[in-house]
Write a protein that holds these residues in place. Structure first.
Motif, PDB file in Angstrom:
ATOM      1  N   ASN A 138       2.830  71.480  50.965  1.00 15.34           N
ATOM      2  CA  ASN A 138       4.175  71.884  51.385  1.00 15.34           C
ATOM      3  C   ASN A 138       4.207  72.534  52.770  1.00 15.34           C
ATOM      4  OD1 ASN A 138       5.477  71.073  48.934  1.00 15.34           O
ATOM      5  ND2 ASN A 138       4.656  72.915  47.950  1.00 15.34           N
ATOM      6  N   THR A 173       7.582  67.583  52.932  1.00 11.85           N
ATOM      7  CA  THR A 173       8.803  68.321  53.285  1.00 11.85           C
ATOM      8  C   THR A 173       8.564  69.320  54.417  1.00 11.85           C
ATOM      9  OG1 THR A 173       8.341  70.066  51.661  1.00 11.85           O
ATOM     10  CG2 THR A 173       9.601  68.148  50.905  1.00 11.85           C
ATOM     11  N   SER A 190       8.154  72.390  54.255  1.00 12.57           N
ATOM     12  CA  SER A 190       9.048  73.530  54.027  1.00 12.57           C
ATOM     13  C   SER A 190       8.290  74.849  53.895  1.00 12.57           C
ATOM     14  CB  SER A 190       9.858  73.294  52.750  1.00 12.57           C
ATOM     15  OG  SER A 190       8.991  73.078  51.637  1.00 12.57           O
TER      16      SER A 190
END
Length: 373
Positions: A91, A133, A135
């Motif tokens: 991530n 992502t 993120s």
């Protein structure tokens, strides 16, 4: 025994030996100084200490790999072979930036794109996902391609280490904190030194001198990107900060005096000294350079004004002549003056005991040292 990593700290050209000594004090090993950078080995604890304590390093990089890259395919395969998953989670964000010099691969945007694609392919093969992502916490990838040799790094610092956190504002021509720290080190400032800067500007030299004398880690009042990484336990950062706080020499006899003709510079210096936590050690007054009188035994360190236009240059040179009249510049009153003017000694009226080439940003300068006669 903790795993060690190959680390790299860029620095100003001319400060490599100073940085090398700093690194040895925090536990770095296998230290090698090169032009504008120092390589060494260290574990996660050394990464934390390097960010907190090194005063002349620009940032702390983990060197992931180095290989020849004459083509984009070689660049792609070289990056893809690196164990990026050791640091980058599925991530995590991994932006890419860097530079290329004297190489067949000279387009930085193209190199960025290739390195990003290679990183994605490597991480896809490990995490078995097709979309990232990004993120999570940033793990910036940096690259340097010089003479067809590609070096890939991870940046642990985030914002450059010269950003100590005390200088929210600056005057028109501030000296960089890391360069000021290097000059302070070369001027041999100790815990009982008295330091003067008659062109204090935003107070950078005075503050860095106080940090050096009092053994205050320059990074204590800021945070670093790798503090958010899962791969380095928070306990390591806490221990490193605690150790740095314990090293502060509160009983140091250090004092400093700053002056400037500009009242705004005086106010700025006072504000920055307060932010840095060293205001009680530093006295600031508004003063014309012609009225400057250094205390007995004081070390004068300064970055006098200089200009690029003819009138500015002529004004700067007139200031150098005044400096030559009011600076004793001898063994009892050593002076360290950084200037880009090749004719500084002519205007100052005294030949330096030593000249050291340094760079203030992209401007080639000399550190003029007076400490013998």
């Amino acid at each position: 025994m903790q795993e060690t990593y190959l680390l790299c700290c860029p620095c100003h050209f001319g400060l490599e030996r100073t940085l090398r000594f700093e690194i040895s004090k925090i536990g770095g090993t296998d230290i090698t100084a090169q032009d504008g950078r120092v390589l060494f080995r260290g574990d996660a604890s050394v990464i934390a200490k390097a960010n907190l304590c090194l005063s002349t390093a620009e940032r702390v990089l983990i060197q992931l790999g180095q290989f020849k890259a004459y083509t984009f395919e070689e660049l792609f395969q070289g990056v893809k072979s690196l164990p990026l998953e050791q640091w980058i989670g599925k991530n995590d964000a991994f932006p890419v930036k860097g530079h290329a010099l004297n190489s067949k691969l000279h387009s930085v945007p193209d190199c960025q794109s290739i390195i990003k694609k290679a990183a994605v392919e490597r991480l896809k093969s490990v995490y078995h996902i097709s979309w990232f992502t990004e993120s999570g916490t940033a793990h910036p990838i940096q690259f340097s391609i010089r003479k067809d040799i590609a070096t890939i790094y991870l940046d642990t610092s985030g914002i450059g280490l010269h950003k100590r956190g005390y200088r929210k504002n600056a005057n028109a021509a501030p000296i960089k904190e890391t360069l000021a720290a290097g000059i302070v080190d070369l001027a041999r400032v100790h815990s009982d030194s008295v330091v003067c800067d008659p062109f204090c500007g935003s107070g950078t030299i005075l503050i860095e001198a106080a940090f050096k004398a009092m053994r205050m880690a320059p990074g204590l009042n800021r945070r670093f990107l790798a503090e958010k990484w899962d791969q380095i336990p928070q306990s390591i950062w806490r221990e490193a900060r605690g150790e740095a706080v314990g090293h502060i020499k509160h009983d140091a006899a250090f004092t400093a005096f700053g002056s400037d003709i500009d009242p705004e510079a005086i106010a700025l210096t006072e504000e920055n000294c307060r932010r840095a936590g060293v205001k009680p050690r530093i006295e600031i007054v508004q003063c014309n350079i012609a009225d400057f009188v250094p205390p007995e035994g004081a070390i004068t360190i300064c970055n006098p004004p200089y200009g690029e236009r003819m009138l500015d240059i002529q004004h700067a040179q007139s200031i150098y002549r005044i400096m030559g009249e009011v600076f004793p510049a001898d063994k009892a009153h050593p002076c360290y003056i950084i200037t880009p003017d090749a004719d500084f000694e002519l205007h100052f009226g005294k030949q330096a005991d030593k000249k050291r080439k340094l760079y203030n940003g992209m401007i080639q300068c000399n550190l003029m040292s007076y400490y013998q006669k």
